[in-house]
Scaffold this active site. Sequence first.
Site, PDB file in Angstrom:
ATOM      1  N   HIS A  76     115.428 -79.611  14.218  1.00 41.63           N
ATOM      2  CA  HIS A  76     114.023 -79.682  13.808  1.00 41.63           C
ATOM      3  C   HIS A  76     113.942 -79.463  12.300  1.00 41.63           C
ATOM      4  CE1 HIS A  76     109.707 -79.461  14.406  1.00 41.63           C
ATOM      5  NE2 HIS A  76     109.698 -78.459  13.549  1.00 41.63           N
ATOM      6  N   MET A 125     111.775 -88.180  19.842  1.00 40.93           N
ATOM      7  CA  MET A 125     110.391 -87.717  19.641  1.00 40.93           C
ATOM      8  C   MET A 125     109.598 -87.627  20.955  1.00 40.93           C
ATOM      9  SD  MET A 125     110.806 -87.059  16.558  1.00 40.93           S
ATOM     10  CE  MET A 125     109.277 -86.702  15.716  1.00 40.93           C
ATOM     11  N   ASN A 138     121.048 -88.600  11.731  1.00 40.76           N
ATOM     12  CA  ASN A 138     121.741 -87.409  12.260  1.00 40.76           C
ATOM     13  C   ASN A 138     122.823 -87.815  13.250  1.00 40.76           C
ATOM     14  OD1 ASN A 138     120.657 -84.649  11.368  1.00 40.76           O
ATOM     15  ND2 ASN A 138     118.805 -85.889  11.567  1.00 40.76           N
ATOM     16  N   ASN A 150     118.565 -79.373  20.032  1.00 36.99           N
ATOM     17  CA  ASN A 150     117.649 -80.159  19.204  1.00 36.99           C
ATOM     18  C   ASN A 150     117.773 -79.724  17.751  1.00 36.99           C
ATOM     19  OD1 ASN A 150     115.463 -81.984  18.644  1.00 36.99           O
ATOM     20  ND2 ASN A 150     114.097 -80.223  18.516  1.00 36.99           N
TER      21      ASN A 150
HETATM   22  C1  GAR Z   1     115.037 -85.630  11.681  1.00 33.37           C
HETATM   23  O1  GAR Z   1     114.495 -85.125  10.493  1.00 33.37           O
HETATM   24  C2  GAR Z   1     114.825 -84.649  12.812  1.00 33.37           C
HETATM   25  O2  GAR Z   1     114.914 -83.320  12.425  1.00 33.37           O
HETATM   26  C3  GAR Z   1     113.425 -84.998  13.227  1.00 33.37           C
HETATM   27  O3  GAR Z   1     113.392 -86.410  13.197  1.00 33.37           O
HETATM   28  C4  GAR Z   1     114.244 -86.854  12.146  1.00 33.37           C
HETATM   29  C5  GAR Z   1     115.132 -87.964  12.694  1.00 33.37           C
HETATM   30  O4  GAR Z   1     115.865 -88.559  11.659  1.00 33.37           O
HETATM   31  N1  GAR Z   1     113.117 -84.468  14.536  1.00 33.37           N
HETATM   32  C6  GAR Z   1     111.937 -83.934  14.826  1.00 33.37           C
HETATM   33  O5  GAR Z   1     111.004 -83.907  14.056  1.00 33.37           O
HETATM   34  C7  GAR Z   1     111.835 -83.386  16.237  1.00 33.37           C
HETATM   35  N2  GAR Z   1     110.654 -82.602  16.387  1.00 33.37           N
HETATM   36  P1  GAR Z   1     117.117 -89.487  12.015  1.00 33.37           P
HETATM   37  O6  GAR Z   1     116.658 -90.471  13.091  1.00 33.37           O
HETATM   38  O7  GAR Z   1     117.426 -90.187  10.729  1.00 33.37           O
HETATM   39  O8  GAR Z   1     118.233 -88.589  12.485  1.00 33.37           O
END
Ligand code: GAR
Length: 194
Positions: A108, A89, A15, A106
């Site tokens: 999610h 996290m 992201n 954020n």
């Molecule tokens: C993403 O899917 C984000 O939505 C999730 O972690 C992933 C990170 O992916 N976040 C959560 O679950 C927060 N509660 P990335 O490091 O490849 O962006």
Amino acid sequence: MTERIAILISGRGTNMEAIFDRIASGDLDASVAFVASDSPAAAGLNKASSRGIPAHVLPYDRGKAEGERDLLSLCRENAVTWIVLAGFMRILSPDFVSRFLHRIVNIHPALLPAFRGAHAIEDAWKAGVRLTGVTVHLVDSGTDTGPILAQRAVPVHDDDTPETLEERIHGTEHDLYWNTLRGLFSGGLKPLSR
Ligand code: GAR
């Protein structure tokens, strides 16, 4: 005014990369002051450094208070206007959140308020839902409870596996996040007040 953002990660940082790309292409008017992770193992740290963006490890190994103390200093030194959580996290303390109230965003991987928490995609899969999705929201002192800015649905197909569903959710995230940030930074996008 170009917003100065800090991006917080814990893992791969896809992201984060999608946001970098949209800033580079001129679609999103923002400048990334720094990237920070609670974990030195986060693969996204190298991705940020390789683009010339300062990448920091916050000392969460010495406890949340220490981690947040460094984060607060970095934000102040860099005159950060928004904190963007991109797969971070950790739960930020109410004290930290109050210092940046409604200045922390954020993403999610579910349609909140359904499937809060750290395993949203897995939880939605196990629940057998036909529709899940992605939510971008402002952070408050709860866990995944802050005011919702944007949501996009992702249908679960009959032939999906947990992996194919996850892939489609990530693809949706990568498009929804920068779009939402653009609306937020321009002042045009606000949560619905209820
Ligand atoms: C993403 O899917 C984000 O939505 C999730 O972690 C992933 C990170 O992916 N976040 C959560 O679950 C927060 N509660 P990335 O490091 O490849 O962006």
